[in-house]
Design a protein around this motif. Structure first.
Motif, mmCIF file in Angstrom:
data_model
loop_
_atom_site.group_PDB
_atom_site.id
_atom_site.type_symbol
_atom_site.label_atom_id
_atom_site.label_comp_id
_atom_site.label_asym_id
_atom_site.label_seq_id
_atom_site.Cartn_x
_atom_site.Cartn_y
_atom_site.Cartn_z
ATOM 1 N N ASN A 50 22.299 -27.953 23.619
ATOM 2 C CA ASN A 50 21.565 -27.916 24.880
ATOM 3 C C ASN A 50 20.188 -28.484 24.589
ATOM 4 O O ASN A 50 19.901 -28.839 23.437
ATOM 5 C CB ASN A 50 21.508 -26.484 25.463
ATOM 6 C CG ASN A 50 20.814 -25.487 24.545
ATOM 7 O OD1 ASN A 50 19.840 -25.801 23.874
ATOM 8 N ND2 ASN A 50 21.326 -24.269 24.509
ATOM 9 N N PRO A 51 19.301 -28.629 25.569
ATOM 10 C CA PRO A 51 17.993 -29.232 25.271
ATOM 11 C C PRO A 51 17.218 -28.522 24.166
ATOM 12 O O PRO A 51 16.572 -29.170 23.332
ATOM 13 C CB PRO A 51 17.264 -29.145 26.618
ATOM 14 C CG PRO A 51 18.366 -29.221 27.633
ATOM 15 C CD PRO A 51 19.509 -28.437 27.027
ATOM 16 N N SER A 82 13.145 -39.432 30.093
ATOM 17 C CA SER A 82 14.242 -38.481 30.259
ATOM 18 C C SER A 82 15.589 -39.127 29.954
ATOM 19 O O SER A 82 16.437 -38.531 29.276
ATOM 20 C CB SER A 82 14.241 -37.925 31.693
ATOM 21 O OG SER A 82 15.323 -37.031 31.880
ATOM 22 N N TRP A 86 18.063 -37.942 26.938
ATOM 23 C CA TRP A 86 19.432 -37.469 27.135
ATOM 24 C C TRP A 86 20.447 -38.346 26.413
ATOM 25 O O TRP A 86 21.518 -37.869 26.016
ATOM 26 C CB TRP A 86 19.745 -37.328 28.629
ATOM 27 C CG TRP A 86 19.252 -35.998 29.104
ATOM 28 C CD1 TRP A 86 18.005 -35.691 29.554
ATOM 29 C CD2 TRP A 86 19.986 -34.771 29.106
ATOM 30 N NE1 TRP A 86 17.915 -34.355 29.840
ATOM 31 C CE2 TRP A 86 19.110 -33.764 29.581
ATOM 32 C CE3 TRP A 86 21.282 -34.422 28.761
ATOM 33 C CZ2 TRP A 86 19.510 -32.423 29.706
ATOM 34 C CZ3 TRP A 86 21.681 -33.090 28.890
ATOM 35 C CH2 TRP A 86 20.797 -32.110 29.355
ATOM 36 N N ASP A 119 22.175 -31.151 32.705
ATOM 37 C CA ASP A 119 20.719 -31.191 32.858
ATOM 38 C C ASP A 119 20.281 -30.101 33.846
ATOM 39 O O ASP A 119 20.706 -30.105 35.003
ATOM 40 C CB ASP A 119 20.320 -32.572 33.378
ATOM 41 C CG ASP A 119 18.818 -32.798 33.393
ATOM 42 O OD1 ASP A 119 18.054 -31.818 33.407
ATOM 43 O OD2 ASP A 119 18.418 -33.985 33.390
ATOM 44 N N ARG A 121 17.738 -29.845 35.460
ATOM 45 C CA ARG A 121 17.039 -30.399 36.619
ATOM 46 C C ARG A 121 18.000 -30.751 37.756
ATOM 47 O O ARG A 121 17.569 -31.020 38.877
ATOM 48 C CB ARG A 121 16.221 -31.618 36.185
ATOM 49 C CG ARG A 121 14.983 -31.223 35.383
ATOM 50 C CD ARG A 121 14.243 -32.408 34.815
ATOM 51 N NE ARG A 121 14.950 -32.993 33.683
ATOM 52 C CZ ARG A 121 14.367 -33.741 32.747
ATOM 53 N NH1 ARG A 121 13.062 -33.985 32.820
ATOM 54 N NH2 ARG A 121 15.063 -34.241 31.747
ATOM 55 N N ASP A 348 13.509 -29.484 28.400
ATOM 56 C CA ASP A 348 13.627 -30.841 28.936
ATOM 57 C C ASP A 348 12.275 -31.547 28.915
ATOM 58 O O ASP A 348 12.168 -32.717 28.533
ATOM 59 C CB ASP A 348 14.141 -30.789 30.384
ATOM 60 C CG ASP A 348 15.634 -31.039 30.477
ATOM 61 O OD1 ASP A 348 16.217 -31.510 29.494
ATOM 62 O OD2 ASP A 348 16.210 -30.765 31.541
ATOM 63 N N GLU A 349 11.228 -30.828 29.330
ATOM 64 C CA GLU A 349 9.889 -31.415 29.349
ATOM 65 C C GLU A 349 9.412 -31.734 27.931
ATOM 66 O O GLU A 349 8.781 -32.773 27.693
ATOM 67 C CB GLU A 349 8.919 -30.462 30.044
ATOM 68 C CG GLU A 349 9.198 -30.304 31.537
ATOM 69 C CD GLU A 349 8.445 -29.146 32.158
ATOM 70 O OE1 GLU A 349 7.670 -28.485 31.421
ATOM 71 O OE2 GLU A 349 8.627 -28.888 33.366
ATOM 72 N N ASP A 352 11.127 -34.876 26.835
ATOM 73 C CA ASP A 352 10.440 -36.029 27.441
ATOM 74 C C ASP A 352 9.171 -36.364 26.671
ATOM 75 O O ASP A 352 8.866 -37.536 26.409
ATOM 76 C CB ASP A 352 10.068 -35.730 28.901
ATOM 77 C CG ASP A 352 11.273 -35.700 29.827
ATOM 78 O OD1 ASP A 352 12.380 -36.049 29.384
ATOM 79 O OD2 ASP A 352 11.095 -35.318 31.005
#
Length: 363
Positions: A50-51, A82, A86, A119, A121, A348-349, A352
């Motif tokens: 996962n992230p 992003s 990914w 994701d 998001r 996730d951030e 990025d």
């Protein structure tokens, strides 16, 4: 390895003993290749990404992955940070999936899978989640895809299962979430069967993040000034898994229950023996290996009624423990759900930012 050699190895490895003498499967809650290789030696037949996990894997071999990020940025000149991040998550996942292919073939698809997470998001769009799940499933034969146990996620889970995606339910902490998503998987599979589509080799799982339920209840107790023996709080996640497992067996649901997000040894010893999956982080596997404990079947042994009674003084435990404690519409506002989704969004951030620092370094 001969039978005698296996017996000797098992006596030196509590986890190997578990996987060789009970129906309980071991998965590794990491996609780091070194950790996964060690875990497979202890009988692990699955892994997850996962992230958060991908970030850890990237940072453990940062020079290599930074080079790969530069290559992707060069080859995909219009891609966002992003999108590049990914792509890296996909590559980390596929490396782990390759390590698990022998187990996948040996178990006919029920194990040997690498979990990829959709994701976070996309969490408000069921069809976007199902589409990404279908894409991830196409990357390798032994991919299983994580979709959150939210109100939108329940819809996405049924749709993705109907499309033939093997599902690993995530962001799930409670009996009602497990049942709602287990039934959603079942509906998707029934729809496939009704159309004559293949359901052989399926291996869906429904996760209960045992330690994250415990974490949330400890937060609630401290926040609300609830008097309770701290030892009782160590049993909340265990109690939820035991109850969900029993109901899954009664209803004949094809998905297996999976326990993840470990915080204590009870979340191993008390869940051994059933046809379910235990997915501890590598660090906890090392602790279990060093414990010297001989695992015995305890999944069907109820949690002490006194402990359950004490826990039921906490409203959020009742919501998590009772099969009808929450409706799908209420999953989204459960404290553990909000907390976990925010952590995944934060990862996730961070991913990025990592990509941004590589392709547009500070002057």
């Amino acid at each position: 390895m001969t039978g005698a050699a296996k017996a000797v190895a098992a006596t030196q490895s509590p986890l190997l003993t578990m996987t060789q003498t009970t129906p309980t499967a071991l998965w590794n809650d990491s996609a780091d290749p070194d950790e996964l290789t060690a875990a497979t030696g202890w009988g692990a037949v699955g892994a997850t990404c996962n992230p958060v996990i991908a970030l850890a894997a990237i940072r453990s071999d940062q020079e290599r992955w930074e080079g790969r990020i530069r290559e992707l940025a060069r080859d995909l000149p219009t891609a966002t940070e992003s999108e590049i991040g990914w792509k890296v998550v996909e590559e980390v996942s596929l490396e782990a999936a390759a390590l698990l292919l022998p187990a996948f073939e040996r178990h006919g698809g029920r194990n040997g899978r690498l979990s990829m997470q959709t994701d976070p998001r996309l969490r408000r769009d069921a069809m976007a989640l199902a589409d990404q799940a279908e894409h991830f499933a196409s990357l390798a034969p032994n991919i299983i895809v994580k979709i959150p146990a939210t109100s939108v996620g329940v819809v996405a889970i049924e749709e993705a299962a109907y499309r033939g995606v093997n599902i690993n339910v995530t962001v799930s902490f409670s009996v009602p979430q497990a049942l709602a998503t287990g039934e959603a998987i079942e509906r998707g599979l029934v729809r496939r069967e009704a159309e004559g589509l293949d359901v052989s080799g399926i291996g869906p799982v429904v996760t209960i993040m045992v330690g994250r339920l415990d974490d949330w209840l400890k937060h609630v107790v401290a926040r609300d000034g609830i008097e309770i023996d701290p030892e009782h709080l160590e049993w909340a996640g265990v109690a939820a898994v035991k109850r969900a497992y029993g109901i899954f067996q009664e209803r004949g649901l094809r998905a297996r229950v999976l326990a993840a997000a470990y915080r204590n040894q009870l979340q191993w010893t008390e869940l051994v023996g059933g046809d379910l999956v235990l997915s501890p982080p590598f660090g906890w596997q090392q602790k279990f290996q060093a414990s010297g404990i001989e695992p015995t079947s305890r999944i069907d042994i109820p949690v002490d009624p006194e402990t359950i009674a004490a826990l039921e003084t906490i409203e959020d435990f009742r919501r998590a423990y009772e099969p009808d404690g929450m409706t799908p519409a209420e999953f989204d506002d459960f404290g553990a759900t909000r907390r976990t989704l925010r952590q995944f969004l934060g990862a996730d951030e961070e991913l990025d930012q990592l990509v941004r620092d590589v392709i547009t370094p500070a002057p």
